[in-house]
Design a protein around this motif. Structure first.
Motif, PDB file in Angstrom:
ATOM      1  N   VAL A   6      40.261 -52.362  31.479  1.00 37.75           N
ATOM      2  CA  VAL A   6      39.096 -52.733  30.686  1.00 37.75           C
ATOM      3  C   VAL A   6      39.497 -53.783  29.659  1.00 37.75           C
ATOM      4  N   GLY A   7      38.769 -54.897  29.606  1.00 39.86           N
ATOM      5  CA  GLY A   7      39.058 -55.920  28.607  1.00 39.86           C
ATOM      6  C   GLY A   7      38.324 -57.212  28.889  1.00 39.86           C
ATOM      7  N   GLN A   8      38.926 -58.327  28.456  1.00 46.14           N
ATOM      8  CA  GLN A   8      38.337 -59.644  28.670  1.00 46.14           C
ATOM      9  C   GLN A   8      39.476 -60.623  28.969  1.00 46.14           C
ATOM     10  N   ARG A   9      39.227 -61.553  29.902  1.00 52.36           N
ATOM     11  CA  ARG A   9      40.242 -62.512  30.338  1.00 52.36           C
ATOM     12  C   ARG A   9      41.516 -61.789  30.761  1.00 52.36           C
ATOM     13  N   LEU A  10      41.319 -60.824  31.648  1.00 52.84           N
ATOM     14  CA  LEU A  10      42.439 -60.027  32.124  1.00 52.84           C
ATOM     15  C   LEU A  10      43.276 -60.840  33.101  1.00 52.84           C
ATOM     16  N   PRO A  11      44.586 -60.586  33.191  1.00 57.22           N
ATOM     17  CA  PRO A  11      45.435 -61.310  34.135  1.00 57.22           C
ATOM     18  C   PRO A  11      45.123 -60.910  35.569  1.00 57.22           C
ATOM     19  N   HIS A  12      45.717 -61.618  36.510  1.00 53.90           N
ATOM     20  CA  HIS A  12      45.543 -61.261  37.915  1.00 53.90           C
ATOM     21  C   HIS A  12      46.133 -59.875  38.157  1.00 53.90           C
ATOM     22  N   ILE A  13      45.305 -58.995  38.688  1.00 52.71           N
ATOM     23  CA  ILE A  13      45.699 -57.595  38.838  1.00 52.71           C
ATOM     24  C   ILE A  13      45.650 -57.223  40.306  1.00 52.71           C
ATOM     25  N   ASP A  14      46.701 -56.562  40.770  1.00 48.85           N
ATOM     26  CA  ASP A  14      46.814 -56.142  42.168  1.00 48.85           C
ATOM     27  C   ASP A  14      45.713 -55.125  42.472  1.00 48.85           C
ATOM     28  N   PRO A  15      44.782 -55.448  43.382  1.00 48.86           N
ATOM     29  CA  PRO A  15      43.689 -54.517  43.685  1.00 48.86           C
ATOM     30  C   PRO A  15      44.160 -53.230  44.349  1.00 48.86           C
ATOM     31  N   ARG A  16      45.385 -53.233  44.870  1.00 52.49           N
ATOM     32  CA  ARG A  16      45.904 -51.995  45.467  1.00 52.49           C
ATOM     33  C   ARG A  16      46.278 -50.981  44.387  1.00 52.49           C
ATOM     34  N   VAL A  17      46.503 -51.464  43.173  1.00 51.22           N
ATOM     35  CA  VAL A  17      46.827 -50.578  42.049  1.00 51.22           C
ATOM     36  C   VAL A  17      45.597 -50.351  41.171  1.00 51.22           C
ATOM     37  N   CYS A  18      44.883 -51.426  40.879  1.00 44.65           N
ATOM     38  CA  CYS A  18      43.694 -51.345  40.029  1.00 44.65           C
ATOM     39  C   CYS A  18      42.450 -51.213  40.899  1.00 44.65           C
ATOM     40  N   THR A  19      41.768 -50.088  40.802  1.00 45.75           N
ATOM     41  CA  THR A  19      40.574 -49.865  41.618  1.00 45.75           C
ATOM     42  C   THR A  19      39.303 -50.372  40.942  1.00 45.75           C
ATOM     43  N   HIS A  20      39.307 -50.462  39.598  1.00 49.49           N
ATOM     44  CA  HIS A  20      38.110 -50.876  38.856  1.00 49.49           C
ATOM     45  C   HIS A  20      38.525 -51.838  37.750  1.00 49.49           C
ATOM     46  N   ARG A  21      37.863 -52.965  37.705  1.00 50.96           N
ATOM     47  CA  ARG A  21      38.144 -53.997  36.706  1.00 50.96           C
ATOM     48  C   ARG A  21      36.865 -54.231  35.901  1.00 50.96           C
ATOM     49  N   VAL A  22      36.927 -53.929  34.604  1.00 55.40           N
ATOM     50  CA  VAL A  22      35.754 -54.023  33.735  1.00 55.40           C
ATOM     51  C   VAL A  22      35.965 -55.171  32.753  1.00 55.40           C
ATOM     52  N   GLN A  23      34.963 -56.039  32.667  1.00 51.78           N
ATOM     53  CA  GLN A  23      34.999 -57.159  31.725  1.00 51.78           C
ATOM     54  C   GLN A  23      33.936 -56.921  30.647  1.00 51.78           C
ATOM     55  N   ILE A  24      34.369 -56.910  29.378  1.00 58.24           N
ATOM     56  CA  ILE A  24      33.448 -56.746  28.259  1.00 58.24           C
ATOM     57  C   ILE A  24      33.541 -58.001  27.398  1.00 58.24           C
ATOM     58  N   ALA A  25      32.422 -58.704  27.237  1.00 55.89           N
ATOM     59  CA  ALA A  25      32.433 -59.961  26.486  1.00 55.89           C
ATOM     60  C   ALA A  25      31.201 -60.048  25.594  1.00 55.89           C
ATOM     61  N   ARG A  26      31.355 -60.705  24.460  1.00 57.06           N
ATOM     62  CA  ARG A  26      30.254 -60.929  23.538  1.00 57.06           C
ATOM     63  C   ARG A  26      29.442 -62.139  24.007  1.00 57.06           C
ATOM     64  N   SER A  27      28.127 -62.058  23.892  1.00 56.00           N
ATOM     65  CA  SER A  27      27.267 -63.171  24.283  1.00 56.00           C
ATOM     66  C   SER A  27      27.467 -64.352  23.334  1.00 56.00           C
ATOM     67  N   LEU A  28      27.053 -65.537  23.761  1.00 53.35           N
ATOM     68  CA  LEU A  28      27.250 -66.734  22.944  1.00 53.35           C
ATOM     69  C   LEU A  28      26.508 -66.654  21.616  1.00 53.35           C
ATOM     70  N   ASP A  29      25.341 -66.023  21.604  1.00 53.81           N
ATOM     71  CA  ASP A  29      24.590 -65.919  20.345  1.00 53.81           C
ATOM     72  C   ASP A  29      25.028 -64.727  19.498  1.00 53.81           C
ATOM     73  N   GLY A  30      25.960 -63.921  20.018  1.00 50.80           N
ATOM     74  CA  GLY A  30      26.491 -62.796  19.257  1.00 50.80           C
ATOM     75  C   GLY A  30      25.558 -61.625  19.108  1.00 50.80           C
ATOM     76  N   ARG A  31      24.475 -61.588  19.878  1.00 45.28           N
ATOM     77  CA  ARG A  31      23.487 -60.520  19.724  1.00 45.28           C
ATOM     78  C   ARG A  31      23.638 -59.402  20.734  1.00 45.28           C
ATOM     79  N   SER A  32      24.524 -59.554  21.689  1.00 50.18           N
ATOM     80  CA  SER A  32      24.684 -58.522  22.716  1.00 50.18           C
ATOM     81  C   SER A  32      26.089 -58.587  23.296  1.00 50.18           C
ATOM     82  N   LEU A  33      26.423 -57.551  24.061  1.00 51.07           N
ATOM     83  CA  LEU A  33      27.684 -57.470  24.793  1.00 51.07           C
ATOM     84  C   LEU A  33      27.378 -57.407  26.279  1.00 51.07           C
ATOM     85  N   SER A  34      28.219 -58.049  27.059  1.00 46.62           N
ATOM     86  CA  SER A  34      28.080 -58.005  28.516  1.00 46.62           C
ATOM     87  C   SER A  34      29.132 -57.057  29.075  1.00 46.62           C
TER      88      SER A  34
END
Length: 598
Positions: free
Chosen positions: A196-224
């Protein structure tokens, strides 16, 4: 805590938060839960492994053809060919053993600058969702921080959530961080691994089953929040509420930083509770490496100078039975062989040790015996209550032969000092509990019956001015399985009306607090079942006063000063004022002493 039906699946984790925080987490949990998808790793996975021979089949490789079929080829070749064309040959089929799926869920969080602020609250919500996911599948949940040492933690207390929040760093996740975790997880064989994070490095899909990206919107009013092809926008939480949560202030406690005074405090024993002075200015702890106590003067607000710390030592071969304060002076009852030493108590000195029938004083007790040191105009008196309910006192030489011990009474259930000159105790008389008051120069001959003695295993006293002329207030414990039930008897409810308090399973009362204001209020001071929490039960509602970062080893409450002192397994001493809802002191008591008594 009453929760809406939609939130009950996460009840055990939401109980760590004050009610005003529930709408925030209700929104996050409701939006994120549908995105998680089905649980992986529940089926039998992996490549099947041979485990001997099984049945006979009509099909199979010819290296597993039955030997009798090969004999037919030698003797009757035409029949062999006919059976081959008709699919009538018999083959040996191996028995396979499927590998069991791994029931471990691992989640790794980016604690770097790209995830500061509201994204950390999404981390908390996701951690609770995955904890519920693991519980439903009979799996285990473990979490870690990508930028930290490859070490996995459980989620068994709010202290773990605070640990995640405190793991913030200004280092962005790098390939090296992931490679270290990949190697560490090679032996774990997790059924699911979430990153879980943002701008994560290349991760081996055989080890990582779920990749979550959390980022703030450009206007700062929401999270993606993005997981694979699924994505949802999350509203930004209220700024004031978010700041409080990010500081780890999950409950209703008033969080005031402890004074910044510094000082060296000797290493203390974890087997004996803190001793608090009735004046509320001193706390004493049993030294671990020396025969004596360390006495700490509580700092004033905004105190900058070092703590005032004194070490007080008795004889090397003496056992301590009890310790108590008279204002700023610490006294103790210690003993060796057949005598008692009333250490640092003027006018008492030494005395013969009572017989076992009169007083049960075993050496090396697990806790201090209740003791009260009173000083009158012409005498000193030390009261001591043993483990068998025998109450005795020793008085200065002006009113009794030096060192003489006088057994006051038996069948005593509890004793406490309620003001500078007065102690109260309760004993069983004819099936009733009766409370009495005593002073340095004597005691009352008449008492107050507070209820039936049957089933009562403990009594707590409140420190009130009413004890000077009447009954002052107490609470009586009856245990029912894993939960405590208390009868609260106050001055205005005595002798008829009594309040009944049923605590949640695992919670224990350690004191009865009396607070004077527009109206008098009585409340039970509580120790939580997870050993991390001190709480308060007041007016039908239970609240958290403070939590510790390590389990609480010993806890004490002083009804006169209204202070709670806890000693954690990390040897951190925390002193909290219940009336003011403030932390008076936090200090580590783990330094070895090199000098003699100061």
């Amino acid at each position: 805590m009453q929760l809406p039906e939609a939130l009950r699946p996460w009840r055990q984790w939401l109980e760590w938060f004050a009610p005003q925080h529930l709408p925030l987490f209700a929104d996050l949990l409701g939006r994120l839960n549908p995105l998680l998808g089905p649980l992986r790793g529940l089926h039998q996975g992996g490549v099947p492994e041979p485990d001997g021979l099984g049945d006979l089949h009509r099909r199979g490789p010819y290296e597993r053809l039955l030997s009798s079929e090969w004999l037919l080829a030698d003797e009757v070749p035409d029949e062999f060919l006919r059976r081959a064309v008709g699919g009538e040959h018999m083959f040996l089929a191996p028995q396979y053993r499927a590998r069991e799926a791994n029931r471990l869920i691992v989640v790794l969080f980016d604690a770097g600058p790209l995830q500061l602020g509201a994204a950390r609250l999404v981390h908390l919500a996701l951690l609770m969702l995955l904890a519920r996911r693991a519980e439903e599948a009979g799996a285990q949940l473990r979490w870690g921080v990508l930028q930290g040492k490859p070490e996995l933690h459980e989620l068994d207390s709010p202290a773990q959530l605070k640990r995640l929040l405190e793991a913030r760093t200004y280092e962005v996740v790098s390939d090296d961080h992931w490679l270290a975790w990949r190697d560490a997880l090679a032996d774990q064989a997790a059924g699911e691994c979430w990153v879980v994070g943002q701008r994560l490095p290349h991760i081996d899909p055989r080890v990582c089953t779920h990749r979550v990206q959390i980022a703030r919107s450009l206007d700062g009013r929401s999270l993606s929040f993005a997981l694979a092809s699924r994505r949802v926008l999350l509203p930004m939480p209220d700024a004031q509420q978010a700041v409080r949560l990010l500081k780890g202030q999950f409950d209703d406690a008033v969080h005031t930083p402890a004074p910044s005074a510094t000082g060296r405090v000797a290493r203390v024993a974890l087997t004996l509770p803190p001793v608090i002075s009735g004046s509320g200015n001193y706390v004493a702890l049993r030294l671990l490496d020396e025969p004596g106590m360390v006495v700490i003067k509580l700092p004033h607000k905004n105190q900058k100078k070092a703590l005032e710390v004194r070490r007080r030592l008795w004889g090397k071969h003496e056992h301590v039975f009890a310790a108590t304060f008279h204002y700023r002076s610490l006294g103790a009852v210690v003993g060796a062989s057949n005598h008692l030493n009333f250490w640092n108590i003027p006018g008492l000195g030494f005395a013969d040790k009572p017989s076992r029938e009169d007083m049960h004083l075993p050496p090396g007790t697990a806790t201090f015996l209740p003791a009260v040191w009173l000083r009158g105009q012409q005498s000193e008196r030390l009261y001591l209550l043993d483990t068998q309910g025998h109450l005795a006192y020793w008085q200065g030489p002006r009113h009794a032969p030096k060192g003489a011990g006088v057994v006051v009474t038996r069948d005593v259930l509890g004793m406490a000092q309620v003001d500078a000159l007065t102690l109260v105790y309760a004993r069983s008389e004819g099936g009733q509990l009766v409370t009495y008051s005593a002073w340095a120069d004597g005691e009352k001959t008449s008492g107050y019956a507070v209820g039936a003695a049957a089933g009562v295993s403990q009594i707590l006293f409140a420190s009130t001015a009413h004890w000077e002329y009447a009954f002052g207030g107490c609470a009586l414990l009856t245990q029912h399985g894993t939960h405590q039930s208390w009868r609260l008897v106050t001055d205005d409810s005595f002798p008829a009306k009594k309040a009944q308090i049923d605590l949640a399973p695992g919670w224990k009362a350690i004191g009865l607090h009396h607070q004077v204001g527009a109206q008098e209020r009585y409340s039970l001071v509580l120790l939580g079942p997870n050993q991390y929490t001190i709480g308060l039960y007041m007016e039908g509602r239970q609240q958290v006063l403070f939590t510790t970062s390590a389990p609480i080893a010993r806890a004490s409450y002083c009804p006169m000063s209204g202070l709670v002192a806890v000693l954690t397994t990390a040897r951190e001493l925390c002193v909290f004022a219940v009336s003011e809802r403030t932390m008076r002191m936090q200090v580590l008591c783990d330094l070895k002493q090199e000098s003699a008594n100061g």
